[in-house]
Design a protein around this motif. Structure first.
Motif, short mmCIF file in Angstrom:
data_model
loop_
_atom_site.label_atom_id
_atom_site.label_comp_id
_atom_site.label_asym_id
_atom_site.label_seq_id
_atom_site.Cartn_x
_atom_site.Cartn_y
_atom_site.Cartn_z
N TYR A 33 39.03 36.10 39.07
CA TYR A 33 39.78 37.34 39.28
C TYR A 33 38.82 38.53 39.23
N TYR A 35 39.13 42.71 38.59
CA TYR A 35 39.97 43.83 38.15
C TYR A 35 39.14 45.11 38.20
N PHE A 45 44.59 44.69 38.67
CA PHE A 45 44.26 43.52 39.48
C PHE A 45 43.80 43.92 40.88
N TYR A 48 42.26 37.60 43.64
CA TYR A 48 42.20 36.31 42.95
C TYR A 48 41.70 35.24 43.90
N ALA A 55 43.27 33.69 47.28
CA ALA A 55 44.68 33.34 47.28
C ALA A 55 45.58 34.56 47.21
N ASP A 56 45.07 35.65 46.67
CA ASP A 56 45.85 36.87 46.54
C ASP A 56 44.91 38.06 46.55
N LEU A 91 35.76 44.56 36.41
CA LEU A 91 35.77 43.39 35.54
C LEU A 91 36.02 42.14 36.35
N THR A 98 45.47 27.28 37.47
CA THR A 98 45.91 27.87 38.73
C THR A 98 46.96 28.94 38.53
N SER A 99 47.29 29.25 37.31
CA SER A 99 48.28 30.27 37.02
C SER A 99 47.64 31.42 36.27
N ALA A 100 48.19 32.63 36.48
CA ALA A 100 47.69 33.79 35.75
C ALA A 100 47.95 33.64 34.25
N TYR A 101 48.85 32.74 33.89
CA TYR A 101 49.12 32.52 32.47
C TYR A 101 48.00 31.78 31.77
N GLN A 104 42.42 33.80 30.63
CA GLN A 104 41.37 34.35 31.47
C GLN A 104 40.23 34.82 30.58
N TYR B 36 46.49 40.45 25.07
CA TYR B 36 45.04 40.49 25.16
C TYR B 36 44.53 41.64 24.29
N GLN B 49 49.91 33.73 23.26
CA GLN B 49 50.93 33.68 24.30
C GLN B 49 52.14 32.91 23.79
N VAL B 92 54.18 37.45 35.61
CA VAL B 92 53.10 37.54 36.59
C VAL B 92 53.68 38.09 37.89
N GLY B 96 52.23 34.90 41.64
CA GLY B 96 51.93 34.02 40.52
C GLY B 96 50.52 34.15 40.00
N TYR B 97 49.77 35.11 40.57
CA TYR B 97 48.36 35.15 40.23
C TYR B 97 47.92 36.40 39.48
N ALA B 98 48.70 37.45 39.52
CA ALA B 98 48.24 38.73 38.96
C ALA B 98 48.96 39.06 37.67
N LEU B 99 48.19 39.59 36.72
CA LEU B 99 48.74 40.11 35.47
C LEU B 99 48.78 41.63 35.53
#
Lengths: 115, 111
Positions: A33, A35, A45, A48, A55-56, A91, A98-101, A104, B36, B49, B92, B96-99
Motif C-alpha cells: 500500500y 499512503y 490511501f 494498493y 488492484a485499487d 508512507l 489480501t484484505s485491508a484488515y 499492515q 493503529y 482488532q 474498509v 476491500g483494500y483501503a483503510l
C-alpha cells in the motif's frame, strides 16, 4: 527481521520536477500500500498492489501520480510535474494477506518537500 | 466506509489507565474495528482488532458493546512512551483494500 524500508527518507525538489519514491516491503508480503500523510492528518490511501498488479488505485489524486511494482516486491511511486501541494510524508505498508484488515506493516515514510 | 468520531486529543499521567472511545454509528455488519498507533516521524503500527465483545493482547484491550456503534481502546498503566496518535478504523472501502485513518486521537502522557 527487516521491516519495510523507504528511500529516500527526505526529498526536496522544485515545483515542476519529477520524483521517484521507493518502497522495499517485508520479504514475502504480497500486498503493498501507498499512503500520503499531510501535517496533522491521518494517512490517506493512494494505491494498493497485490503482487505485481495495482488492484485499487482509486486514491491517486490525479494522473501526475503513478506507481509500479514490476516484480511483485519493490514498488516505486512516481510523481510528475510536482506541485507545492504534493508536499507530505509518503508512507508505504505491506501485509501478507489480501484484505485491508490484515495487519499492515508501515515503513518510516519519505518526507517530500516541493519548493 | 463507516464514519468514525474520536477525541482530537487526550492527556494522561504516567501509570494511569487511558480509555479512548470511538463512535461509529453507521458500522456495517461485516465491518471490523481496528486501532493503529503512530509515533512522531514513524509509520502507524497495528495495535488491536475486533468484531464484538472484548479483545485483549499484550498491548491493549478493545471493548465493543453489543450494538457495535462504539468501541473503546484501553491502555493499562500508560508510560511516557505511549505518547502517540491513536487511530480508530472501521470497515474498509468498497474495493476491500483501503483503510480510512481519519485524524486520530493525540495522546500526551506526562510524568
Amino acid at each position: 527481521g527487516a521491516g519495510v524500508s523507504q528511500t529516500p527518507s527526505n526529498k526536496v525538489t522544485e515545483k515542476g520536477k519529477y520524483v521517484e519514491l521507493r518502497c522495499d516491503p517485508i520479504s514475502g508480503h504480497t500486498a503493498l500500500y501507498w499512503y500520503r500523510q499531510s501535517l496533522g492528518q491521518g494517512p490517506e490511501f493512494l494505491i494498493y498492489f497485490q503482487g505485481t498488479g495495482a488492484a485499487d488505485d482509486s486514491g491517486l489524486p490525479n494522473d501526475r501520480f503513478f506507481a509500479v511494482r514490476p516484480e511483485g516486491s519493490v514498488s516505486t511511486l512516481k510523481i510528475q510535474r510536482t506541485e507545492r501541494g504534493d508536499s507530505a510524508v509518503y508512507l508505504c505498508a505491506s501485509s501478507s494477506g489480501t484484505s485491508a484488515y490484515n495487519e499492515q506493516f508501515f515503513g518510516p515514510g519519505t518526507r517530500l518537500t516541493v519548493l | 466506509l463507516a464514519k468514525t468520531t474520536q477525541p482530537i486529543s487526550m492527556d494522561s499521567y504516567e501509570g494511569q489507565e487511558v480509555n479512548i472511545t470511538c463512535s461509529h454509528n453507521n458500522i456495517a455488519t461485516n465491518d471490523y474495528i481496528t486501532w493503529y498507533q503512530q509515533f512522531p516521524s514513524q509509520g502507524p503500527r497495528f495495535i488491536i482488532q475486533g468484531y464484538k465483545t472484548k479483545v485483549t493482547n499484550e498491548v491493549a484491550s478493545l471493548f465493543i458493546p453489543a450494538d457495535r456503534k462504539s468501541s473503546t481502546l484501553s491502555l493499562p498503566r500508560v508510560s511516557l512512551s505511549d505518547t502517540a496518535v491513536y487511530y480508530c478504523l472501521v470497515g474498509v472501502s468498497n474495493s476491500g483494500y483501503a483503510l480510512n485513518f481519519g485524524k486520530g486521537t493525540s495522546l500526551l502522557v506526562t510524568p
